[in-house]
Design a protein around this motif. Structure first.
Motif, PDB file in Angstrom:
ATOM      1  N   PHE A  75      42.995  45.969  94.659  1.00 19.36           N
ATOM      2  CA  PHE A  75      43.774  45.996  95.893  1.00 19.36           C
ATOM      3  C   PHE A  75      45.045  46.832  95.744  1.00 19.36           C
ATOM      4  N   LEU A  76      45.443  47.172  94.526  1.00 19.79           N
ATOM      5  CA  LEU A  76      46.620  48.021  94.308  1.00 19.79           C
ATOM      6  C   LEU A  76      46.294  49.508  94.359  1.00 19.79           C
ATOM      7  N   ALA A  77      45.012  49.871  94.412  1.00 17.50           N
ATOM      8  CA  ALA A  77      44.615  51.286  94.441  1.00 17.50           C
ATOM      9  C   ALA A  77      45.190  52.050  95.627  1.00 17.50           C
ATOM     10  N   PRO A  78      45.246  51.491  96.840  1.00 20.67           N
ATOM     11  CA  PRO A  78      45.851  52.246  97.943  1.00 20.67           C
ATOM     12  C   PRO A  78      47.314  52.606  97.710  1.00 20.67           C
ATOM     13  N   SER A  79      48.038  51.778  96.977  1.00 24.22           N
ATOM     14  CA  SER A  79      49.437  52.090  96.667  1.00 24.22           C
ATOM     15  C   SER A  79      49.527  53.337  95.796  1.00 24.22           C
ATOM     16  N   LEU A  80      48.674  53.403  94.798  1.00 24.42           N
ATOM     17  CA  LEU A  80      48.673  54.551  93.899  1.00 24.42           C
ATOM     18  C   LEU A  80      48.244  55.822  94.625  1.00 24.42           C
ATOM     19  N   SER A 109      54.070  45.796  99.160  1.00 19.55           N
ATOM     20  CA  SER A 109      53.388  45.504 100.429  1.00 19.55           C
ATOM     21  C   SER A 109      51.942  45.067 100.186  1.00 19.55           C
ATOM     22  N   GLN A 110      51.281  45.654  99.198  1.00 18.89           N
ATOM     23  CA  GLN A 110      49.910  45.253  98.895  1.00 18.89           C
ATOM     24  C   GLN A 110      49.871  43.847  98.303  1.00 18.89           C
ATOM     25  N   LEU A 111      50.893  43.483  97.529  1.00 16.65           N
ATOM     26  CA  LEU A 111      50.948  42.118  96.997  1.00 16.65           C
ATOM     27  C   LEU A 111      51.158  41.099  98.111  1.00 16.65           C
ATOM     28  N   VAL A 112      51.978  41.444  99.096  1.00 17.18           N
ATOM     29  CA  VAL A 112      52.153  40.555 100.250  1.00 17.18           C
ATOM     30  C   VAL A 112      50.842  40.461 101.023  1.00 17.18           C
ATOM     31  N   LEU A 160      47.877  40.747  99.726  1.00 16.32           N
ATOM     32  CA  LEU A 160      47.021  39.876  98.914  1.00 16.32           C
ATOM     33  C   LEU A 160      47.379  38.414  99.148  1.00 16.32           C
ATOM     34  N   TRP A 161      48.667  38.119  99.181  1.00 17.43           N
ATOM     35  CA  TRP A 161      49.113  36.753  99.399  1.00 17.43           C
ATOM     36  C   TRP A 161      48.634  36.234 100.762  1.00 17.43           C
ATOM     37  N   LEU A 162      48.792  37.061 101.799  1.00 21.30           N
ATOM     38  CA  LEU A 162      48.345  36.651 103.133  1.00 21.30           C
ATOM     39  C   LEU A 162      46.823  36.503 103.190  1.00 21.30           C
ATOM     40  N   ASN A 163      46.109  37.401 102.514  1.00 23.51           N
ATOM     41  CA  ASN A 163      44.649  37.283 102.472  1.00 23.51           C
ATOM     42  C   ASN A 163      44.215  36.026 101.718  1.00 23.51           C
ATOM     43  N   THR A 164      44.943  35.675 100.667  1.00 20.08           N
ATOM     44  CA  THR A 164      44.630  34.458  99.919  1.00 20.08           C
ATOM     45  C   THR A 164      44.839  33.226 100.787  1.00 20.08           C
ATOM     46  N   LEU A 165      45.894  33.245 101.598  1.00 21.86           N
ATOM     47  CA  LEU A 165      46.144  32.113 102.493  1.00 21.86           C
ATOM     48  C   LEU A 165      45.040  31.955 103.534  1.00 21.86           C
ATOM     49  N   THR A 166      44.440  33.074 103.932  1.00 24.31           N
ATOM     50  CA  THR A 166      43.373  33.003 104.929  1.00 24.31           C
ATOM     51  C   THR A 166      41.981  32.916 104.291  1.00 24.31           C
TER      52      THR A 166
END
Length: 162
Positions: free
Chosen positions: A134-139, A114-117, A119-125
């Motif tokens: 950005f992976l720290a919240p997952s951990l 979900s964090q990678l998605v 990131l992808w959406l943030n990159t598009l914007t």
């Protein structure tokens, strides 16, 4: 199959509202990087516990609410929370028999996706973070999962939510 009316559904909605508020609650700057995915964890629990009551539509509604609170692109968090709930529903039969620590490992992967998605959406914007932080919240969320699970399970049994 007989139609069953659920009991104490307000507990589910109240915990999801608390998760929504925790996701925007102020934190110190140094802790902001690892902000837990509270709403994702609460949705994960209720999806595992009561898949007939909490699903994709609930995730979409609370995701839109999170979009409004964060001021993000409308539908961004709704898409991400729906993805999390979809993955949890797909793995639900296995996750329910896993011990809590093993559920945490699986949820680390789900939240990482979900964090990678995100990131992808943030990159598009045009809002791409410069590092892999950005992976720290997952951990953090995977490490908090056992406690969240135990607290919500206790609430579910105390209020007889079904």
């Amino acid at each position: 199959m007989a139609f069953r009316i659920g009991h104490n559904g307000w507990v589910i909605w109240l915990t999801l509202l608390v998760g929504l508020l925790l996701s925007v609650a102020p934190m110190p700057d140094f802790m902001e990087i690892g902000r837990p995915l509270w709403l994702s964890m609460f949705l994960t629990f209720w999806t595992l516990a009561l898949p007939h009551r909490v699903g994709l539509s609930t995730a979409w509604v609370f995701g839109l609410a999170e979009d409004v609170l964060y001021g993000n692109l409308l539908g961004q968090n709704a898409l991400i929370l729906s993805l999390v709930v979809f993955l949890v529903q797909s793995l639900q039969q296995r996750l329910r028999v896993f011990p809590i620590w093993q559920q945490g490992f699986v949820l680390l992967v789900v939240y990482g996706i979900s964090q990678l998605v995100q990131l992808w959406l943030n990159t598009l914007t045009g809002n791409r973070p410069p590092t892999l932080v950005f992976l720290a919240p997952s951990l953090v969320s995977a490490l908090l999962w056992p406690w969240v699970y135990l607290v919500l399970r206790d609430l579910r049994t105390r209020f007889n939510v079904s």
